[in-house]
Design an enzyme around this catalytic site. Sequence first.
Site, PDB file in Angstrom:
ATOM      1  N   GLN A 290       0.870  -1.323   0.111  1.00 24.11           N
ATOM      2  CA  GLN A 290       0.066  -0.125  -0.078  1.00 24.11           C
ATOM      3  C   GLN A 290       0.749   1.229   0.048  1.00 24.11           C
ATOM      4  O   GLN A 290       2.148   1.242   0.600  1.00 24.11           O
ATOM      5  CB  GLN A 290      -0.909   0.021   1.350  1.00 24.11           C
ATOM      6  CG  GLN A 290      -2.002  -1.227   0.898  1.00 24.11           C
ATOM      7  CD  GLN A 290      -2.985  -1.216   2.165  1.00 24.11           C
ATOM      8  OE1 GLN A 290      -3.412  -0.274   2.691  1.00 24.11           O
ATOM      9  NE2 GLN A 290      -3.203  -2.367   2.566  1.00 24.11           N
TER      10      GLN A 290
ATOM     11  N   LYS B 260       2.337   7.055   6.401  1.00 24.62           N
ATOM     12  CA  LYS B 260       1.177   6.344   5.837  1.00 24.62           C
ATOM     13  C   LYS B 260      -0.083   7.018   6.027  1.00 24.62           C
ATOM     14  O   LYS B 260      -0.240   7.678   7.068  1.00 24.62           O
ATOM     15  CB  LYS B 260       1.012   4.994   6.823  1.00 24.62           C
ATOM     16  CG  LYS B 260       2.026   3.775   6.664  1.00 24.62           C
ATOM     17  CD  LYS B 260       1.741   2.485   7.006  1.00 24.62           C
ATOM     18  CE  LYS B 260       2.931   1.544   6.780  1.00 24.62           C
ATOM     19  NZ  LYS B 260       2.628   0.238   6.975  1.00 24.62           N
TER      20      LYS B 260
ATOM     21  N   GLU C  51      -4.513  -0.251   5.312  1.00 26.45           N
ATOM     22  CA  GLU C  51      -3.372  -0.165   6.572  1.00 26.45           C
ATOM     23  C   GLU C  51      -4.279   0.987   7.313  1.00 26.45           C
ATOM     24  O   GLU C  51      -5.096   1.846   6.438  1.00 26.45           O
ATOM     25  CB  GLU C  51      -2.256   0.315   5.825  1.00 26.45           C
ATOM     26  CG  GLU C  51      -1.540  -0.941   5.257  1.00 26.45           C
ATOM     27  CD  GLU C  51      -0.085  -1.182   5.467  1.00 26.45           C
ATOM     28  OE1 GLU C  51       0.014  -0.732   6.396  1.00 26.45           O
ATOM     29  OE2 GLU C  51       0.154  -2.272   5.159  1.00 26.45           O
TER      30      GLU C  51
ATOM     31  N   ALA D  92       9.616   7.186  12.528  1.00 22.61           N
ATOM     32  CA  ALA D  92      11.031   7.497  12.474  1.00 22.61           C
ATOM     33  C   ALA D  92      11.846   6.524  11.635  1.00 22.61           C
ATOM     34  O   ALA D  92      11.510   5.315  11.714  1.00 22.61           O
ATOM     35  CB  ALA D  92      11.643   7.627  13.887  1.00 22.61           C
ATOM     36  N   PHE D  93      12.429   7.027  10.783  1.00 19.25           N
ATOM     37  CA  PHE D  93      13.304   6.030   9.957  1.00 19.25           C
ATOM     38  C   PHE D  93      14.289   5.188  10.446  1.00 19.25           C
ATOM     39  O   PHE D  93      14.853   5.862  11.491  1.00 19.25           O
ATOM     40  CB  PHE D  93      13.783   6.945   8.698  1.00 19.25           C
ATOM     41  CG  PHE D  93      13.448   6.431   7.369  1.00 19.25           C
ATOM     42  CD1 PHE D  93      12.094   6.505   6.887  1.00 19.25           C
ATOM     43  CD2 PHE D  93      14.492   5.893   6.368  1.00 19.25           C
ATOM     44  CE1 PHE D  93      11.677   6.166   5.708  1.00 19.25           C
ATOM     45  CE2 PHE D  93      14.206   5.526   5.043  1.00 19.25           C
ATOM     46  CZ  PHE D  93      12.761   5.556   4.808  1.00 19.25           C
ATOM     47  N   LEU D  94      14.372   3.999   9.902  1.00 21.81           N
ATOM     48  CA  LEU D  94      15.396   3.107  10.572  1.00 21.81           C
ATOM     49  C   LEU D  94      16.879   3.880   9.926  1.00 21.81           C
ATOM     50  O   LEU D  94      17.014   4.367   8.909  1.00 21.81           O
ATOM     51  CB  LEU D  94      15.101   1.798  10.231  1.00 21.81           C
ATOM     52  CG  LEU D  94      13.955   1.126  10.702  1.00 21.81           C
ATOM     53  CD1 LEU D  94      13.447   0.002   9.788  1.00 21.81           C
ATOM     54  CD2 LEU D  94      14.254   0.538  12.112  1.00 21.81           C
TER      55      LEU D  94
ATOM     56  N   ASP E  85      -0.918  -9.545  10.068  1.00 18.53           N
ATOM     57  CA  ASP E  85      -0.335  -9.487   8.793  1.00 18.53           C
ATOM     58  C   ASP E  85       1.460  -9.588   9.231  1.00 18.53           C
ATOM     59  O   ASP E  85       2.111  -8.602   8.841  1.00 18.53           O
ATOM     60  CB  ASP E  85      -0.468  -7.990   8.376  1.00 18.53           C
ATOM     61  CG  ASP E  85       0.225  -7.817   6.978  1.00 18.53           C
ATOM     62  OD1 ASP E  85       0.479  -8.823   6.288  1.00 18.53           O
ATOM     63  OD2 ASP E  85       0.522  -6.810   6.612  1.00 18.53           O
TER      64      ASP E  85
ATOM     65  N   GLU F  31      12.429  -8.346  10.836  1.00 18.42           N
ATOM     66  CA  GLU F  31      13.852  -8.128  10.413  1.00 18.42           C
ATOM     67  C   GLU F  31      14.285  -7.831  11.612  1.00 18.42           C
ATOM     68  O   GLU F  31      13.997  -7.843  12.935  1.00 18.42           O
ATOM     69  CB  GLU F  31      13.617  -6.658   9.621  1.00 18.42           C
ATOM     70  CG  GLU F  31      12.785  -6.644   8.442  1.00 18.42           C
ATOM     71  CD  GLU F  31      12.823  -5.447   7.577  1.00 18.42           C
ATOM     72  OE1 GLU F  31      13.650  -4.646   7.804  1.00 18.42           O
ATOM     73  OE2 GLU F  31      11.955  -5.345   6.883  1.00 18.42           O
TER      74      GLU F  31
ATOM     75  N   ASP G 139       5.660  -2.555  10.896  1.00 20.77           N
ATOM     76  CA  ASP G 139       4.699  -2.658   9.959  1.00 20.77           C
ATOM     77  C   ASP G 139       3.233  -3.147  10.844  1.00 20.77           C
ATOM     78  O   ASP G 139       3.031  -4.408  10.829  1.00 20.77           O
ATOM     79  CB  ASP G 139       4.866  -3.604   8.835  1.00 20.77           C
ATOM     80  CG  ASP G 139       3.685  -3.590   7.696  1.00 20.77           C
ATOM     81  OD1 ASP G 139       2.872  -2.895   8.032  1.00 20.77           O
ATOM     82  OD2 ASP G 139       3.432  -4.444   6.989  1.00 20.77           O
TER      83      ASP G 139
HETATM   84  N1  LIG Z   1      10.384   3.010   9.951  1.00 18.53           N
HETATM   85  C1  LIG Z   1      10.774   2.710   8.929  1.00 18.53           C
HETATM   86  N2  LIG Z   1      11.911   2.966   8.615  1.00 18.53           N
HETATM   87  C2  LIG Z   1      12.462   2.790   7.315  1.00 18.53           C
HETATM   88  N3  LIG Z   1      12.103   1.668   6.609  1.00 18.53           N
HETATM   89  C3  LIG Z   1      10.907   1.187   6.880  1.00 18.53           C
HETATM   90  C4  LIG Z   1      10.267   1.386   8.140  1.00 18.53           C
HETATM   91  N4  LIG Z   1       9.488   0.721   8.588  1.00 18.53           N
HETATM   92  C5  LIG Z   1       9.397  -0.067   7.451  1.00 18.53           C
HETATM   93  N5  LIG Z   1      10.136   0.257   6.657  1.00 18.53           N
HETATM   94  C6  LIG Z   1      10.545  -0.775   5.520  1.00 18.53           C
HETATM   95  O1  LIG Z   1       9.675  -0.752   4.370  1.00 18.53           O
HETATM   96  C7  LIG Z   1       9.054  -1.816   3.914  1.00 18.53           C
HETATM   97  C8  LIG Z   1       7.675  -1.879   3.924  1.00 18.53           C
HETATM   98  O2  LIG Z   1       7.169  -1.198   5.196  1.00 18.53           O
HETATM   99  P1  LIG Z   1       5.802  -1.871   5.708  1.00 18.53           P
HETATM  100  O3  LIG Z   1       5.962  -3.256   5.790  1.00 18.53           O
HETATM  101  O4  LIG Z   1       5.159  -0.946   6.700  1.00 18.53           O
HETATM  102  O5  LIG Z   1       4.662  -1.493   4.599  1.00 18.53           O
HETATM  103  P2  LIG Z   1       3.475  -2.225   3.973  1.00 18.53           P
HETATM  104  O6  LIG Z   1       2.838  -1.664   2.651  1.00 18.53           O
HETATM  105  O7  LIG Z   1       2.665  -2.624   4.971  1.00 18.53           O
HETATM  106  O8  LIG Z   1       4.160  -3.766   3.405  1.00 18.53           O
HETATM  107  P3  LIG Z   1       3.686  -4.906   3.162  1.00 18.53           P
HETATM  108  O9  LIG Z   1       2.440  -4.700   2.437  1.00 18.53           O
HETATM  109  O10 LIG Z   1       4.529  -5.806   2.552  1.00 18.53           O
HETATM  110  O11 LIG Z   1       3.185  -5.598   4.700  1.00 18.53           O
HETATM  111  C9  LIG Z   1       9.485  -2.602   5.348  1.00 18.53           C
HETATM  112  O12 LIG Z   1       9.580  -4.131   5.029  1.00 18.53           O
HETATM  113  C10 LIG Z   1      10.654  -2.117   5.885  1.00 18.53           C
HETATM  114  O13 LIG Z   1      11.660  -2.800   5.159  1.00 18.53           O
HETATM  115 MN   LIG Z   2       1.851  -4.092   5.679  1.00 18.46          MN
END
Ligand SMILES: Nc1ncnc2c1ncn2[C@@H]1O[C@H](COP(=O)(O)OP(=O)(O)OP(=O)(O)O)[C@@H](O)[C@H]1O
Ligand SMILES: [Mn+2]
Length: 617
Positions: A281, A297, A318, A401-403, A469, A474, A489
């Site tokens: 998403q 998001k 989401e 916050a970004f990793l 979900d 990680e 997530d």
């Molecule tokens: N705070 C963060 N900082 C940096 N990267 C992040 C952070 N949170 C998530 N990510 C990266 O972004 C990817 C996607 O984020 P997230 O899983 O929240 O999105 P998603 O759209 O829900 O994905 P999915 O549909 O696969 O569940 C994660 O797998 C992770 O590697």
């Molecule tokens: Mn997700």
Amino acid sequence: MGLQGPPTGATNPFHQKEQPPLREGHFEPRYIYVPTANGWAVRWRRWRGPCARAAKRSPTPENERALAGSAPAQRRSTARTMLNMKLKERLALALSAFLVLFTLMLVVDLQMDYGISGHRIPLHGRVKIGDDTDKGRSAYIEFRKRFLQKSNGSNGSREYEQSAPSETSGSEAEPRTPATPTDHFEDLQRILALQLQGKADDNPVVVPPHRDLNVLRPENPTIGEMEDLEPSVNASNLEKFQLKIAQHELYEDGELLVGAVLHDMATAPILHVEQKEGGTQLKLIIDYPNGVQALFKPMRFARDVQTLPNHFYFSDYERHNAEIAAFHLDRILGFRRAMPVVGRVVNMTTEIYDVTEGDILKTFFVSPANNFCFHGKCSYYCDTGHAICGSPDMLEGSFAAFLPTADLAERKVWRHPWRRSYHKRRKAQWELQSDYCDTVRTTPPYDSGRRLLDLMDMSIFDFLTGNMDRHHYETFKMFGNDTFTLHLDQGRAFGKAFHDELSILAPLLQCCLVRHTTLAVLLKFHNGVPLSKVLQESLKYDPVAPILWEPHLSAIDRRIVTVLDAIRKCIEKSETPLQNEIDIEVCILKDISSKVYGSSCDILDSGLITDYSCDIK
Ligand SMILES: Nc1ncnc2c1ncn2[C@@H]1O[C@H](COP(=O)(O)OP(=O)(O)OP(=O)(O)O)[C@@H](O)[C@H]1O
Ligand SMILES: [Mn+2]
């Protein structure tokens, strides 16, 4: 009034319900269709068979005559005697009838209190499990007791089932605690107390602190120490935070940088925006001054809009507020494995449209309601029909916050052993293999160190939030295998406030393993200030508070009881080894479900934990 059908062609939600043929004189509740101003309504009525109706009628000359042919002469004379009775005699008769009825009611009431076995069950306090031979029986009584109390007491959440989807909750409302007497789980408390005295070390379910790497932490270097880096003089709060991420937690208890990072993300000017690749998403990467970044998001709907009943977990939207609430919950539970997340309202024109470029720009439009919208590009819900719209151009969202980037700290992505199939018909291995945990336990990295215990924590955390979900997780590569699992997530959490998805607890139920510290935290909230209260208090400070709809808050307190019940069942089973063929997790699930949810929980009797769900009735 007789039993009638709706007029032909009338739309009636019950018209497909087939009604069984009536048996004469049999009392059965039936639907009847009642014409109303708006059409046809359905009402419950007790259907009385012809005999019952006839018996109720007062004697008329006609039915007197009819009776003469069929009823015995004695009945006729009784009726006449009744009519000829004096008022005093009639009163005496009525009084004795009343006394008989009253006695009957008392008997029924006592039966409810005693349960079906005839053993007296105290209505307050926990029922002690009797000796071994009586175990199943006593346990059953206890479940039944709980069930009766549940159905007699009020379930605080219930009334919200009816609330309109657009209605937002006042989160100021007090989360309701169950009206039923509380089980304090003294048995679990006793185990914790013994372990703190150095006893009960060998408990197969509860892992004592001195065997838990998360507590021992023989080493706990930070990313900064590993990389030999110190934050520069003008380093941002986020950079400082990232360098302080350690092997066993993202941040220390009481870390002041958390608040600083949240504040920066909520207030700093947004310099640049771009869509994040990957994932299902839409997500945006937000750039602030000084190299600070956040993962955005967007809000899609009001707090009380729940997962659509026909949506699978993998096609659910989401929720930005779920990300915010989950961060707070993770911190309150003492895990500290989720990055800080804050809410913020942005101006879509100046803070997104004006500072972005590329393909995403082509997806902006003005909706018929004159709101500014965009949909970006992603594999789910990125089209005009599922656009994200401002009001008219102010948009709320979550900012995580970004990793640290891969240059600083590379992450390893692991497939979650209990991942779901992400297919509408296929089942995952853990759903089909009853001894699945034995396989996991003997496979690295789950065979040693903290990893399996982290998955147990994650299972509890996800169960409390209702997040199904969890396909991957990680870790930071530099710390090897003995490091914490990130809670990343949480976007699909807090989707169903009135449904507790027991399958999320499958890791815990199949492995029967839990950290002493995690159990202690759950018990602390269960027996002290409820977790919902503490969470609500913490969420109050978010700029877009209220964050959670009240029923989601009460669901957390309710779900803690389920987790504690699961742990208790695990301990009971470990004390009484079962015959080889019985699937432990099915037994546990059945016990818990009947205990916590009464009869409204369906679990297939197939011997495998395939289909089970519990709705709060
Ligand atoms: N705070 C963060 N900082 C940096 N990267 C992040 C952070 N949170 C998530 N990510 C990266 O972004 C990817 C996607 O984020 P997230 O899983 O929240 O999105 P998603 O759209 O829900 O994905 P999915 O549909 O696969 O569940 C994660 O797998 C992770 O590697
Ligand atoms: Mn997700």
